[in-house]
Design a protein around this motif. Structure first.
Motif, PDB file in Angstrom:
ATOM      1  N   TRP A 182      -9.808 -11.680   7.201  1.00  0.00           N
ATOM      2  CA  TRP A 182      -9.582 -10.783   6.065  1.00  0.00           C
ATOM      3  C   TRP A 182     -10.511  -9.573   6.123  1.00  0.00           C
ATOM      4  O   TRP A 182     -10.119  -8.469   5.752  1.00  0.00           O
ATOM      5  CB  TRP A 182      -9.729 -11.519   4.736  1.00  0.00           C
ATOM      6  N   HIS A 183     -11.719  -9.774   6.597  1.00  0.00           N
ATOM      7  CA  HIS A 183     -12.652  -8.658   6.744  1.00  0.00           C
ATOM      8  C   HIS A 183     -12.093  -7.618   7.711  1.00  0.00           C
ATOM      9  O   HIS A 183     -12.098  -6.416   7.432  1.00  0.00           O
ATOM     10  CB  HIS A 183     -14.012  -9.167   7.235  1.00  0.00           C
ATOM     11  N   CYS A 237     -15.676  -8.774  15.538  1.00  0.00           N
ATOM     12  CA  CYS A 237     -14.712  -9.559  14.745  1.00  0.00           C
ATOM     13  C   CYS A 237     -13.533  -9.987  15.621  1.00  0.00           C
ATOM     14  O   CYS A 237     -13.081 -11.133  15.546  1.00  0.00           O
ATOM     15  CB  CYS A 237     -14.215  -8.760  13.546  1.00  0.00           C
ATOM     16  N   CYS A 280     -19.727  -9.755   7.603  1.00  0.00           N
ATOM     17  CA  CYS A 280     -18.313 -10.053   7.342  1.00  0.00           C
ATOM     18  C   CYS A 280     -18.169 -10.709   5.977  1.00  0.00           C
ATOM     19  O   CYS A 280     -18.655 -11.806   5.753  1.00  0.00           O
ATOM     20  CB  CYS A 280     -17.736 -10.982   8.411  1.00  0.00           C
ATOM     21  N   ILE A 281     -17.507 -10.001   5.092  1.00  0.00           N
ATOM     22  CA  ILE A 281     -17.271 -10.512   3.749  1.00  0.00           C
ATOM     23  C   ILE A 281     -15.759 -10.518   3.542  1.00  0.00           C
ATOM     24  O   ILE A 281     -15.199  -9.566   3.029  1.00  0.00           O
ATOM     25  CB  ILE A 281     -17.937  -9.620   2.682  1.00  0.00           C
ATOM     26  N   GLY A 282     -15.124 -11.546   4.029  1.00  0.00           N
ATOM     27  CA  GLY A 282     -13.677 -11.610   3.946  1.00  0.00           C
ATOM     28  C   GLY A 282     -13.214 -12.243   2.664  1.00  0.00           C
ATOM     29  O   GLY A 282     -13.612 -13.335   2.316  1.00  0.00           O
ATOM     30  N   HIS A 332      -9.033  -5.849   6.286  1.00  0.00           N
ATOM     31  CA  HIS A 332      -9.480  -4.878   5.280  1.00  0.00           C
ATOM     32  C   HIS A 332     -10.080  -3.633   5.942  1.00  0.00           C
ATOM     33  O   HIS A 332      -9.841  -2.512   5.490  1.00  0.00           O
ATOM     34  CB  HIS A 332     -10.493  -5.527   4.329  1.00  0.00           C
ATOM     35  N   ALA A 333     -10.844  -3.824   7.007  1.00  0.00           N
ATOM     36  CA  ALA A 333     -11.451  -2.682   7.712  1.00  0.00           C
ATOM     37  C   ALA A 333     -10.372  -1.739   8.245  1.00  0.00           C
ATOM     38  O   ALA A 333     -10.502  -0.514   8.154  1.00  0.00           O
ATOM     39  CB  ALA A 333     -12.345  -3.172   8.849  1.00  0.00           C
ATOM     40  N   ARG A 353     -12.527 -15.766   6.789  1.00  0.00           N
ATOM     41  CA  ARG A 353     -13.362 -14.666   6.290  1.00  0.00           C
ATOM     42  C   ARG A 353     -13.338 -13.481   7.258  1.00  0.00           C
ATOM     43  O   ARG A 353     -13.184 -12.332   6.842  1.00  0.00           O
ATOM     44  CB  ARG A 353     -14.799 -15.136   6.072  1.00  0.00           C
ATOM     45  N   VAL A 354     -13.491 -13.754   8.542  1.00  0.00           N
ATOM     46  CA  VAL A 354     -13.493 -12.682   9.541  1.00  0.00           C
ATOM     47  C   VAL A 354     -12.112 -12.027   9.612  1.00  0.00           C
ATOM     48  O   VAL A 354     -11.993 -10.807   9.711  1.00  0.00           O
ATOM     49  CB  VAL A 354     -13.937 -13.210  10.929  1.00  0.00           C
ATOM     50  N   GLN A 360     -18.720  -3.616  14.997  1.00  0.00           N
ATOM     51  CA  GLN A 360     -18.380  -4.725  14.109  1.00  0.00           C
ATOM     52  C   GLN A 360     -16.920  -5.155  14.297  1.00  0.00           C
ATOM     53  O   GLN A 360     -16.618  -6.346  14.340  1.00  0.00           O
ATOM     54  CB  GLN A 360     -18.632  -4.368  12.644  1.00  0.00           C
TER      55      GLN A 360
END
Length: 106
Positions: free
Chosen positions: A60-61, A87, A101-103, A64-65, A57-58, A83
């Motif tokens: 991919w978050h 991460c 974190c919304i991965g 994406h960031a 999750r972290v 953030q």
């Protein structure tokens, strides 16, 4: 290769790239190249569904960031910068998952 093996392999690299960018040791374009190379590799496996672990999750978050935000925004926005730093720390040394974190798998 399983999704976990992929993430375990890529997460420390992404953390290194992120930390180097935040400390002005790596150009943002290098982070972007890493991002696209990683997504290209991921597509070969055709893994779908939700991220399975906190690490994933972290990962991919964070990826994406780096895709969503321009370099000046990451450098200038203290919340976003913190953030991303948290991460990177999580991916390299573990600990508590950073808040927000919304991965999601691509």
């Amino acid at each position: 290769m399983t999704p976990n093996e992929f993430i375990d392999n890529k997460a420390p690299q992404l953390a290194q790239y992120g930390k180097a960018f935040l400390s002005n040791q790596l150009d943002f374009n290098e982070v972007q190249l890493y991002l696209w190379d990683t997504l290209e590799e991921w597509q070969q496996f055709n893994h779908q569904g939700d991220a399975q672990t906190d690490m994933e999750r972290v990962f991919w978050h964070l990826l994406h960031a780096f895709d969503k935000w321009p370099d000046w925004m990451i450098r200038g926005n203290q919340y976003l910068r913190r953030q991303i730093d948290e991460c990177c720390d999580f991916l390299s040394i573990g600990g508590q998952i950073p808040k927000g974190c919304i991965g999601i798998r691509p």
